[in-house]
Enzyme design. Structure first.
Site, PDB file in Angstrom:
ATOM      1  N   HIS A 144      -5.833  -4.453   2.698  1.00  0.00           N
ATOM      2  CA  HIS A 144      -5.224  -5.398   3.216  1.00  0.00           C
ATOM      3  C   HIS A 144      -5.124  -6.479   2.432  1.00  0.00           C
ATOM      4  O   HIS A 144      -5.218  -7.780   2.935  1.00  0.00           O
ATOM      5  CB  HIS A 144      -6.037  -5.195   4.618  1.00  0.00           C
ATOM      6  CG  HIS A 144      -4.739  -5.281   5.560  1.00  0.00           C
ATOM      7  ND1 HIS A 144      -3.356  -4.309   5.660  1.00  0.00           N
ATOM      8  CD2 HIS A 144      -4.763  -6.122   6.932  1.00  0.00           C
ATOM      9  CE1 HIS A 144      -2.470  -5.217   7.370  1.00  0.00           C
ATOM     10  NE2 HIS A 144      -3.669  -5.537   7.365  1.00  0.00           N
ATOM     11  N   ASP A 154       0.735   2.552   2.701  1.00  0.00           N
ATOM     12  CA  ASP A 154      -0.692   1.948   3.009  1.00  0.00           C
ATOM     13  C   ASP A 154      -0.802   1.682   4.714  1.00  0.00           C
ATOM     14  O   ASP A 154       0.546   1.976   5.120  1.00  0.00           O
ATOM     15  CB  ASP A 154      -0.298   0.072   3.348  1.00  0.00           C
ATOM     16  CG  ASP A 154      -0.560   0.071   1.101  1.00  0.00           C
ATOM     17  OD1 ASP A 154      -0.960   1.193   0.047  1.00  0.00           O
ATOM     18  OD2 ASP A 154      -0.626  -1.389   1.398  1.00  0.00           O
ATOM     19  N   ASP A 155      -1.612   1.073   5.616  1.00  0.00           N
ATOM     20  CA  ASP A 155      -2.092   0.373   6.448  1.00  0.00           C
ATOM     21  C   ASP A 155      -2.466   2.007   7.975  1.00  0.00           C
ATOM     22  O   ASP A 155      -2.078   2.563   8.428  1.00  0.00           O
ATOM     23  CB  ASP A 155      -0.789   0.469   7.754  1.00  0.00           C
ATOM     24  CG  ASP A 155      -0.751  -0.739   7.311  1.00  0.00           C
ATOM     25  OD1 ASP A 155      -1.826  -1.891   6.158  1.00  0.00           O
ATOM     26  OD2 ASP A 155       0.550  -2.259   7.200  1.00  0.00           O
TER      27      ASP A 155
END
Length: 307
Positions: free
Chosen positions: A136, A18-19
């Site tokens: 997110h 993620d991110d």
């Protein structure tokens, strides 16, 4: 006498970083994890200092990219809004955005405009539509957001998302969860995900058969805890699963610490982004112990393109 061959169900493990795009440092860690054979997919943030660097880093590598839809942190992609952002033009934060959604304070048209804008901007940057879209801080499955989200994925021909339903999120089953100060919030994510299933199905949006990773973020990720939750996830769905393979998504956050004064959403990062836990996750995921574990338990690392 007939010899009946036992069919062993193939386990596809989709490990997602993620991110991606949060910062140059985070990107370098994600690409290292990919090069180590530790992740196959990465979810791209579009409004961060490392967004363009992430896209260029992943180009021609085989890393599967998806959109990490963001309605909670940083500046929006689609322009200025009256209700989706605070007065300074910044998203209202994980808690603030959720409270505003719960209280009916955000214009649904603004949500639709921003989601649509992020999908279009992703296409411009990457050169193709996302292989999947997740959220997110799991904002995509908030009850107010998910009907709009599902409709827009269908409109853009995107058929895969994340379903963050991890079982047994309690200290009795997973004592390492004492590392998490937001256990109640994690269970809210699971509740919202379960409620969103009919909406996603109506729009022909599919997900992995099972999911894990909420309980193994940061210091809570050890070789032992990670192996336990992966096996638990697979074993929870296999008895009723139809087919010769079953897919599980593992959510992770590998990387290197982002400097506090620059990176992330332009003004710097927070403790999560700056933490050495990002390196810790990278090391655990890349370890020989995990690779041996996958081999021993008939697991094949896969990407969202195989869902």
């Amino acid at each position: 006498m007939y010899l009946i061959e036992e069919i062993i169900m193939k386990r596809l493990l989709v490990i997602t970083a993620d991110d991606f795009g949060f910062s140059k440092e985070r990107n370098e860690g994600v690409m290292e994890a990919y090069n180590n054979g530790a992740v196959k997919s990465a979810s791209l943030l579009l409004n961060c200092t490392g967004t363009v660097h992430a896209v260029e880093s992943a180009r021609n590598t085989g890393l599967t990219l998806g959109l990490h839809l963001n309605l909670t942190e940083g500046k929006p992609v689609g322009g200025e809004y009256k209700t989706l952002t605070s007065c300074d033009g910044i998203f209202q934060g994980m808690i603030g955005t959720r409270e505003a959604l719960d209280n009916g304070q955000i214009d649904l048209t603004e949500i639709e405009t921003e989601i649509d804008s992020q999908i279009k901007y992703y296409k411009e940057l990457v050169g193709e539509k996302p292989a999947y879209v997740d959220g997110h801080q799991h904002i995509h499955l908030h009850p107010v957001v998910v009907p709009i989200f599902a409709k827009l994925l269908s409109k853009h021909g995107i058929a895969v998302t994340r379903m963050p339903i991890e079982i047994n999120l309690d200290l009795n089953a997973k004592p390492w969860l004492h590392h998490s100060p937001k256990l109640d919030l994690l269970n809210i994510f699971v509740k919202e995900a379960k409620s969103s299933i009919p909406v996603l199905q109506q729009n022909n949006i599919r997900t992995s058969a099972c999911f894990t990773g909420l309980s193994t973020m940061s210091a809570a990720m050890t070789t032992e805890s990670l192996q336990a939750v992966i096996l638990e996830a697979f074993e929870s769905v296999e008895p009723t699963h139809q087919g010769t393979s079953v897919a599980c998504e593992l959510m992770t956050h590998p990387g290197y610490p982002t400097p506090m004064d620059y990176g992330g959403f332009s003004w710097g990062t927070d403790d999560f982004g700056n933490s050495k836990d990002r390196v810790h996750e990278l090391q655990v995921l890349s370890s020989a112990a995990m690779k041996n574990f996958y081999k021993t338990h008939n697991m094949e690392l896969a990407s969202h393109r195989e869902l």
